[in-house]
Design an enzyme around this catalytic site. Sequence first.
Site, short mmCIF file in Angstrom:
data_model
loop_
_atom_site.label_atom_id
_atom_site.label_comp_id
_atom_site.label_asym_id
_atom_site.label_seq_id
_atom_site.Cartn_x
_atom_site.Cartn_y
_atom_site.Cartn_z
N ASN A 61 0.83 -1.20 0.00
CA ASN A 61 0.00 0.00 0.00
C ASN A 61 0.86 1.25 0.00
OD1 ASN A 61 -0.11 -1.34 2.82
ND2 ASN A 61 -0.77 0.72 3.37
N ASP A 62 0.80 2.12 1.00
CA ASP A 62 1.33 3.47 0.91
C ASP A 62 2.79 3.55 0.48
OD1 ASP A 62 -1.02 3.50 2.34
OD2 ASP A 62 -0.26 4.71 3.99
N PRO A 63 3.12 4.50 -0.43
CA PRO A 63 4.53 4.87 -0.60
C PRO A 63 5.03 5.53 0.68
CG PRO A 63 3.12 6.38 -1.81
CD PRO A 63 2.23 5.31 -1.27
#
Length: 600
Positions: free
Chosen positions: A72-74
């Site tokens: 998911n998130d960078p």
Amino acid sequence: MAQAWAFLLPVLFFGSYVTNLFLPTYASSPLCSGDGGRSFLCAQAPKDKDPSPASTMYKTAFHFQSAKNWMNDPSGPMYFNGIYHEFYQYNLNGPIFGDIVWGHSVSTDLINWIGLGPALVRDTSSDIDGCWTGSVTILPGGKPVIIYTGGDIDQHQVQNIAFPKNRSDPYLREWIKAANNPVLRPDEPGMNSIEFRDPTTGWIGPDGLWRMAVGGELNGYSAALLYKSEDFLNWTKVDHPLYSHNGSNMWECPDFFAVLPGNNGGLDLSAAIPQGAKHALKMSVDSVDKYLIGVYDLKRDAFVPDNVIDDRRLWLRIDYGTFYASKSFFDSNKGRRIIWGWSRETDSPSDDLEKGWAGLHTIPRRIWLADDGKQLLQWPVDEIEFLRTNEINHQGLELNKGDLFEIKEVDTFQADVEIDFELASIDDADPFDPSWLLDPEKHCGEVGASVPGGIGPFGLVILASDNMEEHTEVYFRVYKLQEKYMVLMCSDLRRSSMRPDLEKPAYGGFFEFDLAKERKISLRTLIDRSAVESFGGGGRVCITSRVYPAVLADVGRAHMYAFNNGSATVRVPQLSAWTMRKAQVNVEKGWSAIQNRGSI
């Protein structure tokens, strides 16, 4: 030109679509990891099985994805000593959310990536419940430091720090956690211990002290909480937030950076900010990434938006589609600010288990402030163009009402398309209703590409099957509000797949455009199997979409068209399209492959 508009008959949309990032809950099963319940979800995919047809059919060719499993998130992107680093939220054990660590990949061009081992794993009392999103700051002397959120042994959210074990390692493969972790706890009055996460990159104030913001909830308000430090290790909470708002959910993944009107380059927060600069405050909220433009008041140590907008539905967005938890960084290599976001899957968890992977990051984008200082503009980094091949061009097309023009001789499932639409007249624009700004997606769903307007809809039909049962539409409509023109851009997925078990919304966003001065509206669309990114009006509106058409099983059958279904004639002075080659993304083949672009 074929007159084939039967495929755009109005689509009945059964049920209500609700954008929701809350992840499904799994019941206990033999696949559970047995970690004492620390994972948010316990079901895991069987390991080492052969790739399913869905795994290869929908996996992208030039987007950033992990080789397998959930991402998911960078987190903490940076450029350091000639190498780009991308850290990301990653589950080592399967394609669903849980057991989160920091994945780590490196690149010399932002497009081809070598996957390394995890940079951070959950192995201390301050991150045993997960190594969650954070940032990288490069301290004086070229010392990178990670600050990240950990889920501690009590399932509270705390902030931790890590340093490279060996800065002489060009790839920074190993990181050492600070002995005094956690460096921040949610233990002050009014703070919510489970809504305190995602620290920003640090910046230096006029007093020489470091600052950073952390997303949080303070006395029931959403806030970017502000902290100060002399040494980046010992932090003190400032008695007021950087900015707060009483009408929204907790702000995740805040980002705070300087921008300069009329300058499409980036500004380094660790350097002096020039006169006339503005600041952007981005937050991830309501399942989308929103932002405000304003100034950083140095005396008050606070962000002051140019326009105070109470209704957060009217806040500007980084992207109007499947895009969340974005992170930006200053690229000192080319003097630009780059942003990318997480694009989640919009199929089902069972599909993800079958595929063996879930999630990707959007193409890295340059981001800068428009000349008028009112909004941010975005455009794919130039490096993506190294993947272009087999260029085709068309000039001087004219699209009358109902016209379709097929774009052939490119791989339409893996393509980059740039097209300019020139309006023959702007007198036929339909009147604009300002209430549409509250919910542009709803308006896209109501009008659709099948409903003729004065000017528009006109745009692209992509990933279309032979009989048009499956297709995705990316298009514009033009409206007039007094002496201004408002352009609606839509990415309509409602007929993108015949499958009924998918999220298939009609995404949309508005932008103001001076059509009296400039009659051309540009559209660029990057098609990469299940990922579609579109940039309208020179990057004024960006829409990321996830699609799962059956036509991808037989990619040679996917069609692409330019179209117009509005009363006013639309000219196409220039249409260019390219087949996109496959990038090397997180596949171990050695550094020679990404150092020599000719080998990708």
